[in-house]
Design a protein around this motif. Structure first.
Motif, PDB file in Angstrom:
ATOM      1  N   GLY A   1       0.758  -1.243   0.000  1.00  0.00           N
ATOM      2  CA  GLY A   1       0.000   0.000   0.000  1.00  0.00           C
ATOM      3  C   GLY A   1       0.789   1.292   0.000  1.00  0.00           C
ATOM      4  O   GLY A   1       0.190   2.373  -0.010  1.00  0.00           O
ATOM      5  N   ASN A   2       2.119   1.240   0.014  1.00  0.00           N
ATOM      6  CA  ASN A   2       2.897   2.483  -0.047  1.00  0.00           C
ATOM      7  C   ASN A   2       2.742   3.119  -1.417  1.00  0.00           C
ATOM      8  O   ASN A   2       2.688   2.429  -2.433  1.00  0.00           O
ATOM      9  CB  ASN A   2       4.378   2.205   0.240  1.00  0.00           C
ATOM     10  CG  ASN A   2       4.588   1.778   1.666  1.00  0.00           C
ATOM     11  OD1 ASN A   2       4.329   2.527   2.589  1.00  0.00           O
ATOM     12  ND2 ASN A   2       5.045   0.548   1.850  1.00  0.00           N
ATOM     13  N   ALA A   3       2.668   4.453  -1.448  1.00  0.00           N
ATOM     14  CA  ALA A   3       2.468   5.189  -2.691  1.00  0.00           C
ATOM     15  C   ALA A   3       3.801   5.679  -3.244  1.00  0.00           C
ATOM     16  O   ALA A   3       4.636   6.224  -2.503  1.00  0.00           O
ATOM     17  CB  ALA A   3       1.541   6.380  -2.444  1.00  0.00           C
ATOM     18  N   TRP A   4       3.983   5.500  -4.534  1.00  0.00           N
ATOM     19  CA  TRP A   4       5.195   5.882  -5.252  1.00  0.00           C
ATOM     20  C   TRP A   4       4.795   6.665  -6.495  1.00  0.00           C
ATOM     21  O   TRP A   4       3.851   6.290  -7.175  1.00  0.00           O
ATOM     22  CB  TRP A   4       5.957   4.647  -5.701  1.00  0.00           C
ATOM     23  CG  TRP A   4       6.396   3.729  -4.610  1.00  0.00           C
ATOM     24  CD1 TRP A   4       5.622   2.835  -3.917  1.00  0.00           C
ATOM     25  CD2 TRP A   4       7.708   3.609  -4.084  1.00  0.00           C
ATOM     26  NE1 TRP A   4       6.387   2.164  -2.990  1.00  0.00           N
ATOM     27  CE2 TRP A   4       7.677   2.619  -3.082  1.00  0.00           C
ATOM     28  CE3 TRP A   4       8.920   4.239  -4.379  1.00  0.00           C
ATOM     29  CZ2 TRP A   4       8.802   2.249  -2.369  1.00  0.00           C
ATOM     30  CZ3 TRP A   4      10.044   3.856  -3.662  1.00  0.00           C
ATOM     31  CH2 TRP A   4       9.977   2.881  -2.675  1.00  0.00           C
ATOM     32  N   THR A   5       5.531   7.724  -6.811  1.00  0.00           N
ATOM     33  CA  THR A   5       5.326   8.450  -8.066  1.00  0.00           C
ATOM     34  C   THR A   5       6.648   8.487  -8.816  1.00  0.00           C
ATOM     35  O   THR A   5       7.703   8.735  -8.217  1.00  0.00           O
ATOM     36  CB  THR A   5       4.812   9.878  -7.811  1.00  0.00           C
ATOM     37  OG1 THR A   5       3.544   9.799  -7.148  1.00  0.00           O
ATOM     38  CG2 THR A   5       4.645  10.650  -9.121  1.00  0.00           C
ATOM     39  N   PHE A   6       6.574   8.219 -10.106  1.00  0.00           N
ATOM     40  CA  PHE A   6       7.742   8.244 -10.983  1.00  0.00           C
ATOM     41  C   PHE A   6       7.465   9.243 -12.082  1.00  0.00           C
ATOM     42  O   PHE A   6       6.409   9.179 -12.721  1.00  0.00           O
ATOM     43  CB  PHE A   6       7.994   6.852 -11.567  1.00  0.00           C
ATOM     44  CG  PHE A   6       8.248   5.819 -10.515  1.00  0.00           C
ATOM     45  CD1 PHE A   6       9.539   5.560 -10.082  1.00  0.00           C
ATOM     46  CD2 PHE A   6       7.198   5.127  -9.930  1.00  0.00           C
ATOM     47  CE1 PHE A   6       9.774   4.619  -9.083  1.00  0.00           C
ATOM     48  CE2 PHE A   6       7.425   4.181  -8.938  1.00  0.00           C
ATOM     49  CZ  PHE A   6       8.719   3.930  -8.513  1.00  0.00           C
ATOM     50  N   GLY A   7       8.387  10.200 -12.257  1.00  0.00           N
ATOM     51  CA  GLY A   7       8.124  11.224 -13.253  1.00  0.00           C
ATOM     52  C   GLY A   7       9.389  11.724 -13.912  1.00  0.00           C
ATOM     53  O   GLY A   7      10.496  11.542 -13.412  1.00  0.00           O
ATOM     54  N   SER A   8       9.193  12.394 -15.032  1.00  0.00           N
ATOM     55  CA  SER A   8      10.321  12.957 -15.765  1.00  0.00           C
ATOM     56  C   SER A   8      10.647  14.372 -15.311  1.00  0.00           C
ATOM     57  O   SER A   8      11.685  14.912 -15.674  1.00  0.00           O
ATOM     58  CB  SER A   8      10.031  12.950 -17.275  1.00  0.00           C
ATOM     59  OG  SER A   8       8.873  13.717 -17.565  1.00  0.00           O
ATOM     60  N   TYR A   9       9.775  14.980 -14.518  1.00  0.00           N
ATOM     61  CA  TYR A   9      10.055  16.329 -14.003  1.00  0.00           C
ATOM     62  C   TYR A   9      11.177  16.238 -12.972  1.00  0.00           C
ATOM     63  O   TYR A   9      11.089  15.516 -11.992  1.00  0.00           O
ATOM     64  CB  TYR A   9       8.809  16.933 -13.355  1.00  0.00           C
ATOM     65  CG  TYR A   9       9.075  18.246 -12.669  1.00  0.00           C
ATOM     66  CD1 TYR A   9       9.301  19.390 -13.404  1.00  0.00           C
ATOM     67  CD2 TYR A   9       9.131  18.327 -11.286  1.00  0.00           C
ATOM     68  CE1 TYR A   9       9.573  20.605 -12.782  1.00  0.00           C
ATOM     69  CE2 TYR A   9       9.405  19.533 -10.651  1.00  0.00           C
ATOM     70  CZ  TYR A   9       9.620  20.660 -11.401  1.00  0.00           C
ATOM     71  OH  TYR A   9       9.890  21.862 -10.780  1.00  0.00           O
ATOM     72  N   ASP A  10      12.245  16.982 -13.232  1.00  0.00           N
ATOM     73  CA  ASP A  10      13.396  17.028 -12.330  1.00  0.00           C
ATOM     74  C   ASP A  10      13.549  18.449 -11.806  1.00  0.00           C
ATOM     75  O   ASP A  10      13.973  19.339 -12.543  1.00  0.00           O
ATOM     76  CB  ASP A  10      14.650  16.591 -13.065  1.00  0.00           C
ATOM     77  CG  ASP A  10      15.891  16.585 -12.198  1.00  0.00           C
ATOM     78  OD1 ASP A  10      15.843  17.075 -11.036  1.00  0.00           O
ATOM     79  OD2 ASP A  10      16.947  16.106 -12.674  1.00  0.00           O
TER      80      ASP A  10
END
Length: 140
Positions: free
Chosen positions: A127-136
Motif C-alpha cells: 500500500g505504499n504510494a510511489w510516483t515516478f516522473g520525468s520532471y526534475d
C-alpha cells in the motif's frame, strides 16, 4: 561528481523480503545490503536498496524500541499512507509498463503534468504510494 544522499527514506513492511523482491522487479531497485536474523531468515532486520545512486532502507515491521517510540506502522496497519516517494525517471511510460507487469497497482496512469514533465503513481503490494516522473526540479 557522485552525489551522496543525505536523506534516506525508511520503509517498514509486514513481508519485507517480498517487498524487496517487488521493489527490485517493479521499480528497478538493486539490493545493496540485506541483513536477516539467522534464526528467522524471513525477518529482515535492515536492508539497503539503491536506485540511480539513491538509497532507501527497508525492514520487517519489528517491534523495536524506536518503532514503539516513533509509533511506526506499516501502511496496511495505519489504513493509509502518510508520505509518498517521488523518483525521477527518463522513460515514464516504459517504467510504468515494467511496474504494472511486476504487479504494481497503477492508481494514476502516465500523463503530462501542468508544471512540466510526465508522471504516474503506483502502490506497492503493502500500500505504499510511489510516483515516478520525468520532471526534475534540479534540472532548472
Amino acid at each position: 561528481m557522485t552525489v551522496r544522499p543525505a536523506l534516506i527514506p525508511v520503509l517498514r513492511y509486514a513481508d519485507a523480503m517480498r517487498a524487496i523482491d517487488f521493489l527490485c522487479a517493479a521499480f528497478g531497485f538493486v539490493r545493496y545490503a540485506v541483513y536477516s536474523d539467522a534464526a528467522t531468515p524471513s525477518r529482515i532486520d535492515h536492508a539497503e536498496l539503491v536506485w540511480a545512486g539513491q538509497m532507501i532502507m527497508v525492514s520487517s515491521a519489528i517491534d523495536t524500541p524506536f518503532a514503539q517510540a516513533a509509533r511506526m506502522r506499516t501502511a496496511a496497519e495505519a489504513g493509509c499512507v502518510t508520505q509518498s516517494l517521488y523518483l525521477v525517471v527518463d522513460d515514464v511510460d516504459g517504467h510504468a509498463a515494467t511496474a504494472a507487469a511486476a504487479g504494481a497497482e497503477i492508481f494514476l496512469p502516465p500523463e503530462d503534468q501542468p508544471y512540466g514533465g510526465r508522471s504516474y503513481s503506483a502502490r506497492d503490494p503493502e500500500g505504499n504510494a510511489w510516483t515516478f516522473g520525468s520532471y526534475d526540479p534540479y534540472a532548472g
